[in-house]
Scaffold this motif. Structure first.
Motif, PDB file in Angstrom:
ATOM      1  N   GLY A 190       0.824  -1.214   0.000  1.00 26.41           N
ATOM      2  CA  GLY A 190       0.000   0.000   0.000  1.00 26.41           C
ATOM      3  C   GLY A 190       0.849   1.251   0.000  1.00 26.41           C
ATOM      4  N   LYS A 191       1.884   1.241   0.836  1.00 25.85           N
ATOM      5  CA  LYS A 191       2.790   2.386   0.891  1.00 25.85           C
ATOM      6  C   LYS A 191       3.524   2.569  -0.442  1.00 25.85           C
ATOM      7  N   TYR A 192       3.902   1.446  -1.087  1.00 27.32           N
ATOM      8  CA  TYR A 192       4.614   1.493  -2.371  1.00 27.32           C
ATOM      9  C   TYR A 192       3.737   2.154  -3.449  1.00 27.32           C
ATOM     10  N   GLU A 193       2.448   1.773  -3.493  1.00 30.90           N
ATOM     11  CA  GLU A 193       1.543   2.315  -4.510  1.00 30.90           C
ATOM     12  C   GLU A 193       1.308   3.818  -4.306  1.00 30.90           C
ATOM     13  N   LYS A 194       1.165   4.272  -3.040  1.00 30.93           N
ATOM     14  CA  LYS A 194       0.936   5.682  -2.761  1.00 30.93           C
ATOM     15  C   LYS A 194       2.136   6.538  -3.201  1.00 30.93           C
ATOM     16  N   THR A 195       3.370   6.075  -2.836  1.00 28.86           N
ATOM     17  CA  THR A 195       4.580   6.809  -3.241  1.00 28.86           C
ATOM     18  C   THR A 195       4.695   6.896  -4.756  1.00 28.86           C
ATOM     19  N   LYS A 196       4.349   5.824  -5.440  1.00 31.55           N
ATOM     20  CA  LYS A 196       4.432   5.773  -6.906  1.00 31.55           C
ATOM     21  C   LYS A 196       3.451   6.753  -7.552  1.00 31.55           C
ATOM     22  N   ARG A 197       2.204   6.800  -7.026  1.00 31.99           N
ATOM     23  CA  ARG A 197       1.208   7.713  -7.599  1.00 31.99           C
ATOM     24  C   ARG A 197       1.609   9.184  -7.404  1.00 31.99           C
ATOM     25  N   THR A 198       2.189   9.506  -6.230  1.00 32.05           N
ATOM     26  CA  THR A 198       2.626  10.881  -5.977  1.00 32.05           C
ATOM     27  C   THR A 198       3.687  11.319  -6.987  1.00 32.05           C
ATOM     28  N   PHE A 199       4.673  10.439  -7.236  1.00 32.06           N
ATOM     29  CA  PHE A 199       5.745  10.761  -8.193  1.00 32.06           C
ATOM     30  C   PHE A 199       5.186  10.951  -9.617  1.00 32.06           C
ATOM     31  N   GLU A 200       4.267  10.077 -10.028  1.00 30.72           N
ATOM     32  CA  GLU A 200       3.694  10.159 -11.381  1.00 30.72           C
ATOM     33  C   GLU A 200       2.904  11.450 -11.570  1.00 30.72           C
ATOM     34  N   GLN A 201       2.177  11.908 -10.482  1.00 32.84           N
ATOM     35  CA  GLN A 201       1.394  13.142 -10.586  1.00 32.84           C
ATOM     36  C   GLN A 201       2.304  14.355 -10.802  1.00 32.84           C
ATOM     37  N   VAL A 202       3.416  14.394  -9.995  1.00 32.04           N
ATOM     38  CA  VAL A 202       4.361  15.504 -10.128  1.00 32.04           C
ATOM     39  C   VAL A 202       4.990  15.487 -11.532  1.00 32.04           C
ATOM     40  N   SER A 203       5.308  14.288 -12.058  1.00 29.90           N
ATOM     41  CA  SER A 203       5.901  14.168 -13.404  1.00 29.90           C
ATOM     42  C   SER A 203       4.941  14.657 -14.469  1.00 29.90           C
ATOM     43  N   ASP A 204       3.629  14.307 -14.312  1.00 31.31           N
ATOM     44  CA  ASP A 204       2.639  14.754 -15.297  1.00 31.31           C
ATOM     45  C   ASP A 204       2.505  16.272 -15.291  1.00 31.31           C
ATOM     46  N   ASP A 205       2.523  16.869 -14.066  1.00 36.75           N
ATOM     47  CA  ASP A 205       2.426  18.329 -13.975  1.00 36.75           C
ATOM     48  C   ASP A 205       3.612  18.995 -14.667  1.00 36.75           C
ATOM     49  N   LEU A 206       4.807  18.430 -14.413  1.00 37.01           N
ATOM     50  CA  LEU A 206       6.008  18.995 -15.038  1.00 37.01           C
ATOM     51  C   LEU A 206       5.967  18.852 -16.563  1.00 37.01           C
ATOM     52  N   SER A 207       5.498  17.697 -17.028  1.00 39.63           N
ATOM     53  CA  SER A 207       5.411  17.468 -18.480  1.00 39.63           C
ATOM     54  C   SER A 207       4.432  18.445 -19.113  1.00 39.63           C
ATOM     55  N   GLY A 208       3.279  18.675 -18.461  1.00 34.14           N
ATOM     56  CA  GLY A 208       2.312  19.633 -18.991  1.00 34.14           C
ATOM     57  C   GLY A 208       2.873  21.026 -19.057  1.00 34.14           C
ATOM     58  N   CYS A 209       3.632  21.374 -18.003  1.00 35.94           N
ATOM     59  CA  CYS A 209       4.253  22.701 -17.988  1.00 35.94           C
ATOM     60  C   CYS A 209       5.253  22.846 -19.138  1.00 35.94           C
ATOM     61  N   GLU A 210       6.061  21.808 -19.351  1.00 32.13           N
ATOM     62  CA  GLU A 210       7.061  21.859 -20.426  1.00 32.13           C
ATOM     63  C   GLU A 210       6.392  21.902 -21.801  1.00 32.13           C
ATOM     64  N   THR A 211       5.252  21.177 -21.915  1.00 30.87           N
ATOM     65  CA  THR A 211       4.518  21.206 -23.198  1.00 30.87           C
ATOM     66  C   THR A 211       3.994  22.600 -23.493  1.00 30.87           C
ATOM     67  N   ASN A 212       3.424  23.246 -22.483  1.00 40.57           N
ATOM     68  CA  ASN A 212       2.918  24.614 -22.660  1.00 40.57           C
ATOM     69  C   ASN A 212       4.040  25.577 -23.000  1.00 40.57           C
ATOM     70  N   LEU A 213       5.195  25.371 -22.301  1.00 38.63           N
ATOM     71  CA  LEU A 213       6.352  26.232 -22.548  1.00 38.63           C
ATOM     72  C   LEU A 213       6.845  26.064 -23.993  1.00 38.63           C
ATOM     73  N   GLU A 214       6.923  24.800 -24.428  1.00 38.56           N
ATOM     74  CA  GLU A 214       7.376  24.519 -25.812  1.00 38.56           C
ATOM     75  C   GLU A 214       6.405  25.132 -26.832  1.00 38.56           C
ATOM     76  N   LYS A 215       5.105  25.038 -26.533  1.00 35.91           N
ATOM     77  CA  LYS A 215       4.099  25.590 -27.432  1.00 35.91           C
ATOM     78  C   LYS A 215       4.255  27.105 -27.566  1.00 35.91           C
ATOM     79  N   GLU A 216       4.423  27.783 -26.409  1.00 36.55           N
ATOM     80  CA  GLU A 216       4.551  29.239 -26.442  1.00 36.55           C
ATOM     81  C   GLU A 216       5.847  29.665 -27.125  1.00 36.55           C
ATOM     82  N   GLU A 217       6.923  28.890 -26.896  1.00 37.97           N
ATOM     83  CA  GLU A 217       8.188  29.199 -27.581  1.00 37.97           C
ATOM     84  C   GLU A 217       8.039  29.039 -29.099  1.00 37.97           C
ATOM     85  N   GLY A 218       7.261  27.990 -29.505  1.00 36.85           N
ATOM     86  CA  GLY A 218       6.991  27.815 -30.935  1.00 36.85           C
ATOM     87  C   GLY A 218       6.206  28.973 -31.494  1.00 36.85           C
TER      88      GLY A 218
END
Length: 799
Positions: free
Chosen positions: A578-606
């Motif tokens: 249970g602890k393993y799954e919770k830690t994994k979901r937290t990391f994936e959420q932060v990664s998705d947020d960062l990826s979305g931010c980078e996508t928006n940044l790349e779009k605006e730079e384009g």
């Protein structure tokens, strides 16, 4: 420029000719077609190359010249205190042109390439080949054309001869350039855009770029914050991942150990069953082994009887074969006798066939001779027929002209000779028709002979075909007889061998009942033998099965021990899924947020890059529009200059025409007075270059005068034009060539023309007159006669 001499080698009809050109008037006299005009053509070819030839390069070389020899013209002339020698030649099947210029007797050429020699001559003489021809050479047809052309055609010809057409070309070029520049301005004006709109677009795009830069700065701050948060959650996730991997490794190990233990237990049961089966088969083998010896004994007995049986069967086969061979030999002897009887009637067929071939060959020889004679007769018939038609056409032409017309050859009035010429043609036609009829009679006799020969040829061909078929039948029968004798020889040899072999087997005997009984017993014992072999093979595996059982038991004990150890390690790991799954979901959420931010940044730079390109395009377009406006202004200035230049050139052209016409009038009038013994004091040219002759203070058009006076007026104008062309070109050209100008003149006019030419020698040191009229030769200081020999080769000789 004065001509010294020319040497022609393999040039048209001249094989090897050397001609010197004297100072004064030179008459080149000879029949039409012997090569008089060729001499002046060769002078032009030596100077300017193939542009002066009246045909292609491949037709210049003499047809009688050997294949390996070259075609050459060597011209020597004097100009400006120097002596020049120009050599031009053609060599090879696809003629390769070469040219050389030598100065003052030097052995080293001044110029040594065909195209370079052409340029050198143009520069030396100060005129191209067109100007040269117009200034020094005139033909009768060219003289007459001046008076019969239309107004526009005559103006065009004279302007071209005086090089005024080059000014017209220059004016046309100026107008074309002006039209091109006007079209260029219209094309640019079509591309012009509103500069205010372009600058407004530039300002709007600049504001959009500034807004995009602010968005990019905000996104970069957010990305930095998310990257730090992702680093913290990655450490917790990596620690749980290590425990997760260890937990899975132990579970997988336990699963594998359990599966392997299950397989070993199953193998243990299989080995026990196999051990019991092999012990039972060992007991069965002991009861069957005594019958193996009986099997071997019966097997040896059967092999002996198999050999005896084969020999007995061979004996029976030989008896049947001997009877069959005897019947075949008897039949073959009968067939051979029949074939020999069929060959008897064909005994002499070879001799008959050779005789038929010989007779047919003789017929074909006679036919070939007859065909040759017939072709010769047909050729003669065609020649006579053509002569009759040609003479009839000439007779009709002379008859239609009438006695008051001019001769189409010498231009003299026919007069009383008209009837004599018609009588002469009538006699020639009657004579040739008589010869023509004789030829037709001979042709009829040859046709009769041809029919008889064709009939004999057809009969002999038919006879030869019949003999050929008999010859083929004889050849086939002879081949058949040889095959029959070969077959008889083979059958006789084989019969003797089979009888000998049958004699050796006469005592062979075989008991078939005993053989079948033995075969049955052996088949029963063979099954027992196969079972013994199988049992021995199975029983031999018993020791290995017992050994495998012991090894299997040890392996089961080892696996049970290892499985117990792994289960203990899994319990000690204390992994929380249970602890393993919770830690994994937290990391994936932060990664998705960062990826979305980078996508928006790349779009605006384009978007920023797109806008930067749009801004650059607008700036380039503004610069381009400014350039267009500068070009329009510059081109408009060029058009103004061109319009001024066009006006100046047109004025210059008109001034030049107005200056040349009086000069031509004065020169032509002087010559005309000389040639007419002051009968006509003046020749006038109007603006359209129509020629008028002043007679008793009245001017009249040329149609009022005879053909001789018309030609004389045209000749004077042509010589005047040559003088003007030479003076305007600046070249020192001191010779002139006139081709067939005496045809329409009477005897007195010819003398006047020659006297006028004598007066022109102070302007033209050399005057060359080309004519077929022989009567003027006594009035000429120099006469060069051109004659043609039986090989169609021309030669020149001074008289």
């Amino acid at each position: 420029m004065l001509l010294n001499n020319i040497r022609l080698k393999n040039y048209r009809k001249f094989r090897d000719e050397f001609i010197e050109f004297p100072r004064g008037i030179l008459g080149i006299i000879g029949r039409n077609g012997v090569g008089k005009s060729t001499i002046f053509e060769a002078i032009g070819w030596a100077l300017y190359g193939s542009v002066m030839s009246r045909s292609g390069k491949d037709e210049i070389k003499s047809q009688n010249a050997p294949e390996g020899e070259i075609c050459r013209a060597e011209l020597e002339f004097s100009l400006g205190g120097h002596n020049y020698k120009i050599v031009r030649e053609l060599q090879g099947k696809s003629p390769l042109s070469r040219a050389f210029v030598f100065i003052d007797g030097s052995n080293l050429p001044e110029v040594a390439r065909d195209s370079e020699v052409n340029k050198y001559v143009e520069k030396l003489l100060g005129m191209d080949y067109v100007t040269f021809m117009r200034s020094v050479y005139a033909k009768q047809k060219e003289l007459a054309s001046l008076s019969i052309l239309t107004r526009a055609e005559r103006q065009k010809v004279i302007r071209r001869m005086l090089n005024i057409d080059k000014i017209d070309l220059a004016v046309d070029a100026i107008r074309t350039d002006k039209r091109d520049k006007q079209e260029f301005i219209r094309g640019i004006e079509f591309k012009l855009e509103d500069m205010k709109k372009l600058k407004q677009q530039q300002n709007n795009t600049t504001k959009e770029i500034e807004g995009l830069k602010e968005k990019i700065d905000t996104l970069e701050i957010k990305r930095t914050r998310l990257e730090k948060k992702k680093g913290r959650t990655r450490k917790s996730r990596d620690k749980q991942e290590v425990l997760y991997k260890k937990h899975n490794e132990i579970k997988n190990s336990i699963s594998k150990l359990s599966s392997k233990l299950e397989g070993l237990t199953q193998r243990k049961n299989e080995l026990l069953k196999e051990e019991q089966k092999l012990k039972k088969e060992k007991q069965t083998l002991a009861t069957l082994e005594p019958k193996e010896e009986l099997y071997e004994k019966k097997k040896r007995q059967k092999e002996a009887m198999d050999e005896l049986r084969l020999r007995h069967n061979r004996k029976n086969d030989l008896k049947r074969s001997v009877k069959q061979k005897q019947r075949e030999i008897k039949t073959q002897n009968r067939l051979i006798k029949e074939t020999q009887n069929r060959l008897l009637p064909l005994k002499d067929i070879d001799r008959k066939y050779k005789k038929a071939q010989k007779d047919l060959k003789e017929i074909k020889r006679k036919k070939m001779i007859l065909d040759r004679d017939t072709k010769e007769i047909i050729k003669k018939e065609s020649v006579f027929k053509s002569k009759i038609e040609e003479l009839s056409e000439k007779k009709d032409e002379i008859s239609s002209l009438g006695p008051n017309s001019k001769c189409p050859v010498c231009f003299r009035r026919l007069g009383k000779t008209h009837k004599d010429i018609l009588n002469h043609f009538e006699k020639e036609i009657t004579k040739i028709k008589g010869e023509y009829q004789k030829i037709r009679n001979i042709k009829g006799k040859l046709a009769s002979q041809e029919k008889q020969i064709k009939d004999n040829e057809a009969r002999l061909e038919k006879h030869k075909d019949a003999l050929n078929k008999k010859l083929a039948r004889k050849s086939g029968l002879e081949a058949k007889l040889r095959n029959q004798k070969q077959e008889l020889s083979k059958a006789t040899t084989k019969l003797a061998k089979e009888k000998s072999e049958l004699k050796s087997l006469v005592h062979v005997k075989f008991n078939d009942v005993q053989y079948k009984k033995l075969k049955t017993e052996l088949e029963s014992l063979s099954k027992i033998r196969d079972e013994i072999i199988r049992l021995r093979k199975d029983v031999s595996r018993l020791p290995q099965v017992l050994q495998d059982g012991k090894i299997n038991s040890k392996a089961i004990a080892a696996q049970e021990k290892e499985l117990k150890t792994q289960k203990k390690a899994l319990a000690e790991l204390k992994f929380d899924e249970g602890k393993y799954e919770k830690t994994k979901r937290t990391f994936e959420q932060v990664s998705d947020d960062l990826s979305g931010c980078e996508t928006n940044l790349e779009k605006e730079e384009g978007n920023l890059k797109v806008k930067d390109r749009e801004l650059k395009t607008i700036k380039d377009k503004i610069t381009e529009q400014k350039t267009y406006r500068v070009k329009i202004k510059s081109t408009q200035t060029d058009i103004q200059y061109l319009e001024r230049l066009e006006s100046l050139m047109s004025d210059f052209r008109n001034e030049l025409i107005n200056r040349i016409r009086p000069l031509l009038t004065a020169r032509a009038s002087y010559l005309f007075r000389e040639l007419t013994d002051d009968r006509y004091p003046l020749i006038e040219l109007d603006e359209d270059y129509n020629i008028y002759i002043v007679d008793e203070n009245q001017k009249y058009g040329l149609k009022r005068y005879s053909g001789g006076e018309e030609d004389l007026a045209n000749l004077c104008l042509r010589i005047a034009m040559s003088q003007v062309i030479g003076e305007r070109s600046g070249a020192e050209i001191n010779f002139m060539a006139l081709d067939e100008i005496f045809g329409s003149q009477d005897e007195s006019r010819r003398i006047n023309i020659l006297n006028a030419f004598n007066k022109l020698t102070n302007q033209f040191a050399q005057i060359i007159l080309i004519t077929h009229i022989d009567t003027i030769r006594e009035k000429l200081p120099y006469v060069l006669r051109i004659e043609e020999n039986s090989n169609k080769e021309s030669h020149a000789q001074f008289e």
